[in-house]
Design an enzyme around this catalytic site. Structure first.
Site, PDB file in Angstrom:
ATOM      1  N   ASP A 102      -2.312  -8.095  -6.273  1.00 31.38           N
ATOM      2  CA  ASP A 102      -1.902  -6.815  -6.090  1.00 31.38           C
ATOM      3  C   ASP A 102      -0.284  -6.557  -6.801  1.00 31.38           C
ATOM      4  O   ASP A 102      -0.849  -6.132  -8.168  1.00 31.38           O
ATOM      5  CB  ASP A 102      -1.523  -6.899  -4.867  1.00 31.38           C
ATOM      6  CG  ASP A 102      -0.399  -6.587  -3.937  1.00 31.38           C
ATOM      7  OD1 ASP A 102      -1.424  -5.644  -2.743  1.00 31.38           O
ATOM      8  OD2 ASP A 102       1.111  -6.475  -3.823  1.00 31.38           O
ATOM      9  N   TYR A 152       3.348   4.848   2.933  1.00 30.80           N
ATOM     10  CA  TYR A 152       4.261   4.101   2.523  1.00 30.80           C
ATOM     11  C   TYR A 152       4.521   3.704   1.652  1.00 30.80           C
ATOM     12  O   TYR A 152       6.082   3.359   1.434  1.00 30.80           O
ATOM     13  CB  TYR A 152       3.544   3.030   2.928  1.00 30.80           C
ATOM     14  CG  TYR A 152       2.115   1.391   1.769  1.00 30.80           C
ATOM     15  CD1 TYR A 152       2.648   0.001   0.591  1.00 30.80           C
ATOM     16  CD2 TYR A 152       1.176   2.433   1.417  1.00 30.80           C
ATOM     17  CE1 TYR A 152       2.488  -0.005   0.198  1.00 30.80           C
ATOM     18  CE2 TYR A 152       0.724   1.572   0.768  1.00 30.80           C
ATOM     19  CZ  TYR A 152       0.976   0.642  -0.477  1.00 30.80           C
ATOM     20  OH  TYR A 152       0.634   0.275  -1.902  1.00 30.80           O
ATOM     21  N   TYR A 232       8.392  -1.337  -5.208  1.00 37.69           N
ATOM     22  CA  TYR A 232       8.649  -0.395  -4.956  1.00 37.69           C
ATOM     23  C   TYR A 232       9.359   1.008  -5.647  1.00 37.69           C
ATOM     24  O   TYR A 232       9.010   2.164  -6.533  1.00 37.69           O
ATOM     25  CB  TYR A 232       8.576   0.315  -3.640  1.00 37.69           C
ATOM     26  CG  TYR A 232       6.991  -1.202  -2.562  1.00 37.69           C
ATOM     27  CD1 TYR A 232       5.693  -0.611  -3.643  1.00 37.69           C
ATOM     28  CD2 TYR A 232       6.993  -1.997  -2.509  1.00 37.69           C
ATOM     29  CE1 TYR A 232       4.396  -1.061  -2.983  1.00 37.69           C
ATOM     30  CE2 TYR A 232       5.971  -2.981  -2.644  1.00 37.69           C
ATOM     31  CZ  TYR A 232       4.513  -2.261  -2.392  1.00 37.69           C
ATOM     32  OH  TYR A 232       3.691  -2.986  -2.252  1.00 37.69           O
ATOM     33  N   HIS A 297      -8.272  -6.146   1.666  1.00 37.86           N
ATOM     34  CA  HIS A 297      -7.186  -6.688   0.062  1.00 37.86           C
ATOM     35  C   HIS A 297      -6.628  -7.755  -0.171  1.00 37.86           C
ATOM     36  O   HIS A 297      -6.720  -8.256  -1.001  1.00 37.86           O
ATOM     37  CB  HIS A 297      -6.326  -5.713   0.258  1.00 37.86           C
ATOM     38  CG  HIS A 297      -4.595  -5.625  -0.669  1.00 37.86           C
ATOM     39  ND1 HIS A 297      -5.266  -4.840  -1.700  1.00 37.86           N
ATOM     40  CD2 HIS A 297      -3.748  -6.117  -0.216  1.00 37.86           C
ATOM     41  CE1 HIS A 297      -4.127  -4.889  -2.278  1.00 37.86           C
ATOM     42  NE2 HIS A 297      -2.975  -6.048  -1.815  1.00 37.86           N
TER      43      HIS A 297
END
Length: 318
Positions: A102, A152, A232, A297
């Site tokens: 990830d 998201y 992010y 995932h």
């Protein structure tokens, strides 16, 4: 689990919590993603250390028992790679085998791009390499244009907004919404419904115990979500800072593993990039792409034995 040692290393201006087990010259550095901790690698730490590896899994900056520097601008890939290089220096390790998942995969691609001299070989999972191109459209601008403001990653951009939504919920339930997500479509969080409306898994996944959820929740209750969300919020800044590496290739022997049901495969252009030669062009030493059937995932937790075998088989060549 009690055999895993926990220490704190001073690196790059922060104190980093590190879980480790095993000894010897063949070291593996595991890099976790969101919303994870060193704990996501618990199975691999135990199994690969038993095969003779020195296994090291830190909490990244902003997570768990590692320091959380304030502003989002302190969470670029350059900062995090700097943390990891400093960690290796502090442990006296010149080169490692690298494993990422990830966000940890993104950091690991950038680690190999910036400091290939420190990496013997790479196994990356879930997120393929995303090269810096000459495009003038930043990643988040592109994401908004293609996937909308409710995507998201876009919803995570506003400082404090998602933290406030998470604070109104039980932390374990917040984490379960992410960890139990199985819809391969890119996840969205409409403002009208908020994160409360994000789908709940029907049951606790078979690969995750209540004890696991409680461990994650306790750590996120202590450290909060701002640090993790700042990764992010620094996406576009990392993209800008990567300017000198425009067109650069990852020149480290690599293997890529992804679950068949991983949401990252359904991001626009991802499957074509992986299957039609783009990925191999940007990572010339990519030796294998493994798709785990029926797996989502969080593959390193969902199929720990299979992922461990894939890692060992690849690193055993070097």
């Amino acid at each position: 689990m009690e055999k895993i040692e926990h220490t704190t290393i001073s690196t790059n201006g922060i104190n980093m919590h590190v879980a480790s087990i095993g000894a010897g010259p063949r070291a593996i550095l595991f890099v976790h993603g969101f919303p994870e901790l060193w704990y996501t690698w618990r199975h691999q730490l135990l199994s690969l250390s038993s095969l003779g590896y020195r296994c090291i899994a830190p909490d990244l900056r902003g997570y768990g028992d590692t320091d959380s520097p304030g502003p989002a601008a302190h969470y670029t890939s350059f900062h995090v790679v700097g943390d990891l290089v400093g960690l290796l220096d502090g442990l006296g390790i010149q080169q490692v085998f690298l494993v990422g998942h990830d966000w940890g995969a993104i950091i690991s691609w950038h680690f190999c791009l910036l400091r290939p001299d420190r990496v013997r070989a790479l196994v990356n999972t879930s997120v393929p390499f995303s090269p810096k191109t000459s495009s003038k459209v930043s990643p988040m601008t592109g994401a908004r244009a293609v996937l909308g403001d409710d995507f998201y990653m876009c919803r995570f951009q506003e400082a404090g907004e998602m933290e406030a939504e998470f604070a109104g919920m039980d932390t374990g339930k917040v984490l379960m919404k992410f960890l139990g997500y199985r819809d391969p479509k890119p996840p969205c969080i409409p403002k009208e419904t908020g994160f409360v409306g994000f789908p709940d898994p029907p049951t606790l996944p078979s690969w995750l115990s209540q004890e696991d959820v409680d461990y994650y929740a306790a750590k996120f209750d202590e450290s909060g979500f701002t640090g993790p969300l700042n990764y992010y919020r620094s996406i576009d800044l990392t993209w800008e800072m990567m300017g000198p590496w425009t067109g650069a290739k990852v020149m480290v022997p690599a293997k890529f593993i992804v679950g068949e049901l991983d949401l990252t495969l359904k991001f626009p252009g991802a499957e074509a990039y992986i299957n039609n030669g783009g990925f191999k062009k940007d990572v010339p030493l990519l030796e294998d792409i493994v798709v785990l059937k029926g797996v989502g995932h969080f593959l390193n937790e969902e199929k720990p034995e299979e992922v461990t075998k894939q890692i060992h088989d690849f690193f055993n060549q070097f």
